[in-house]
Design an enzyme around this catalytic site. Structure first.
Site, PDB file in Angstrom:
ATOM      1  CE1 TYR A 147       2.082  -5.046   2.949  1.00  0.00           C
ATOM      2  CE2 TYR A 147       3.202  -3.484   1.511  1.00  0.00           C
ATOM      3  CZ  TYR A 147       2.516  -4.673   1.696  1.00  0.00           C
ATOM      4  OH  TYR A 147       2.276  -5.488   0.616  1.00  0.00           O
ATOM      5  CG  ASP A 242      11.026  -1.995   4.343  1.00  0.00           C
ATOM      6  OD1 ASP A 242      11.463  -1.499   3.283  1.00  0.00           O
ATOM      7  OD2 ASP A 242       9.970  -2.653   4.402  1.00  0.00           O
ATOM      8  CE  LYS A 270       6.905   1.422  -2.423  1.00  0.00           C
ATOM      9  NZ  LYS A 270       5.583   1.263  -2.976  1.00  0.00           N
TER      10      LYS A 270
HETATM   11  N1  PMP Z   1       8.393  -2.249   2.267  1.00  0.00           N
HETATM   12  C1  PMP Z   1       7.825  -1.047   2.272  1.00  0.00           C
HETATM   13  C2  PMP Z   1       8.231  -0.049   3.308  1.00  0.00           C
HETATM   14  C3  PMP Z   1       6.866  -0.718   1.305  1.00  0.00           C
HETATM   15  O1  PMP Z   1       6.292   0.497   1.319  1.00  0.00           O
HETATM   16  C4  PMP Z   1       6.521  -1.677   0.329  1.00  0.00           C
HETATM   17  C5  PMP Z   1       5.489  -1.389  -0.753  1.00  0.00           C
HETATM   18  N2  PMP Z   1       4.637  -0.357  -0.544  1.00  0.00           N
HETATM   19  C6  PMP Z   1       7.151  -2.918   0.359  1.00  0.00           C
HETATM   20  C7  PMP Z   1       8.081  -3.167   1.339  1.00  0.00           C
HETATM   21  C8  PMP Z   1       6.832  -3.966  -0.656  1.00  0.00           C
HETATM   22  O2  PMP Z   1       7.317  -3.574  -1.912  1.00  0.00           O
HETATM   23  P1  PMP Z   1       6.682  -4.190  -3.243  1.00  0.00           P
HETATM   24  O3  PMP Z   1       5.300  -3.681  -3.347  1.00  0.00           O
HETATM   25  O4  PMP Z   1       7.606  -3.690  -4.319  1.00  0.00           O
HETATM   26  O5  PMP Z   1       6.761  -5.672  -3.093  1.00  0.00           O
END
Ligand code: PMP
Length: 433
Positions: A147, A242, A270
């Site tokens: 994701y 990512d 995060k």
């Molecule tokens: N990339 C990864 C690996 C994630 O885990 C997340 C959120 N769980 C995101 C992107 C998206 O981040 P956000 O919810 O801050 O938009």
């Protein structure tokens, strides 16, 4: 032990459902996968959150990853309060964003420059645009089970087995937006090689969570990631890690340092925001020079790099360094493994604990740990819902989905982990009976 009814939570959530779709601001919070009404949270401190009925929960969600120091850490609160008094946003450069950028550049392999945004989604979306702009190519490769936020071109159904053309997995994403997206299985060098053989010249980037943590915790082999690095190099494609979850959680150098593999572009979120809305992406000076105002790839943000959010992130990273945070989290993780192993060994449904550093997840499988989405048991949700609610009743909060991972923070103690183990033993016994 949590006692009493959820009268206040029920009342608040009934109001929420009238004015917020599903009663929430982000879907998983609605308890769709486990059923029931989510506790509405009034406050949090350290490893504990408190709901509007006054019920306390030992929290292993940590706001889905950012709170590596725990909730309302005194240093963060003091620094944020002081920053707020000096103004919440200037729309102009500020020392805190420069210092946080320096910290990222110093810590993370292969990054000379960084741009701040306000979420992980924004970070990945911008990184993909940058990769396409820098290479002059369109095709982006992602992996089933990974994701990357709700970026249009990456909201693609998980294919399995072989490389597939993407189909949007959300209404509202035109098919044309995902026509240039390819989905590969994790843990499969052969499929990746075949795709590069077929259309390597058209591939702008391969984007991957180097430690996939959004479909359980699918810890990859170093050789698999090394193969992706090699394929990208040979084809002139960019490798995007990512690290929205893993960045500054696995260590200062994220998964890149853990695996000894340097991506071309890395994305963060995060932990880097210390609980405030922050994302970031970074790369070499050469790649980043393609970004506006120096280059022709446009990207911008009104609240990007604002002093309050930057202060929270900077204080988090400095505290982790100063307090030997990552080593302490690993020690807690080892304790967790030792404490949960005998409990899970008695589970009525076969279970394997998957852990890397301060991230952990229970795979409801006999022959874990799994490395690809195809190995997962799609039915795990039903058993997990029982465990989840039995834990919540005992005042222990895991994520409300069988496929979301849990997080340790520096606020957790060994006693907290022992409490989790005991509650889990009770929950498993209840689920069996
Ligand atoms: N990339 C990864 C690996 C994630 O885990 C997340 C959120 N769980 C995101 C992107 C998206 O981040 P956000 O919810 O801050 O938009």
């Amino acid at each position: 032990m949590v006692k009493g009814k959820h009268v206040q939570s029920e009342a608040w959530f009934a109001r929420a459902r009238k004015v917020l779709p599903g009663g929430v601001s982000s879907p998983v919070r609605a308890f769709g996968a486990v059923g029931g009404t989510p506790p509405v949270i009034r406050s949090a401190s350290g490893a504990t959150v408190v709901d509007v009925d006054g019920r306390e929960y030992l929290d292993f969600v940590g706001s889905w990853g950012p709170l590596i120091l725990g909730h309302a850490h005194p240093k963060i609160i003091a620094a944020v309060e002081a920053a707020c008094r000096r103004g919440t946003s200037y729309g102009a450069p500020c020392p805190q964003e420069i210092e946080l950028a320096e910290e990222v550049v110093l810590s993370y392999p292969a990054i000379d420059q960084v741009r701040f945004v306000s979420s992980g989604t924004e970070a990945v979306m911008s990184a993909v645009r940058l990769a396409r702009g820098a290479t002059g190519r369109d095709v982006v490769v992602k992996f089933a089970g990974c994701y990357h936020g709700h970026v249009d071109s990456l909201l693609v159904a998980a294919g399995s087995g072989l490389a597939t053309f993407g189909n949007p997995s959300s209404a509202g994403v035109p098919e044309s937006f995902v026509r240039a997206t390819r989905v590969l299985p994790l843990d499969d060098e052969g499929a990746a090689r075949a795709l590069f053989d077929a259309e390597g010249d058209a591939i702008a980037a391969v984007v991957i969570e180097p430690v996939p943590a959004n479909n359980g915790l699918l810890i990859q082999r170093q050789e698999f990631l090394a193969t992706l690095r090699e394929l990208c190099d040979r084809a002139g494609a960019l490798l995007i890690f990512d690290e929205v979850i893993t960045g500054f959680r696995l260590g200062a150098g994220g998964a890149a340092a853990h695996y000894g593999i340097r991506p071309d572009i890395a994305t963060f979120g995060k932990v880097i925001g210390g609980g405030m809305p922050v994302g970031a992406f970074g790369a070499s000076r050469e790649i980043m020079s393609r970004l506006a105002p120096e280059g022709d790839v446009y990207q911008a943000g009104t609240l990007s790099g604002n002093p309050v959010a930057m202060t929270a992130g900077l204080t988090t990273l400095r505290t982790l360094h100063k307090e030997d945070g990552w080593r302490r989290l690993e020690a807690l993780g080892v304790h967790l493994e030792q404490t949960l192993a005998p409990v899970l060994a008695e589970s009525p449904v076969p279970a394997t604990l998957c852990r890397l550093g301060s991230m952990f997840w229970i795979a409801w499988l006999a022959d874990g740990p799994p490395r690809s989405a195809a190995e997962l048991d799609a039915e795990a949700d039903r058993f997990y819902a029982k465990i989840f609610h039995a834990l919540l009743e005992q005042g222990v909060a895991l994520a409300p989905s069988a496929f979301e991972i849990a997080f340790l923070s520096l606020a957790h103690t060994r006693a907290d982990i022992d409490r989790l183990a005991l509650a889990l033993r009770n929950a498993l016994a209840r689920a069996a009976g």
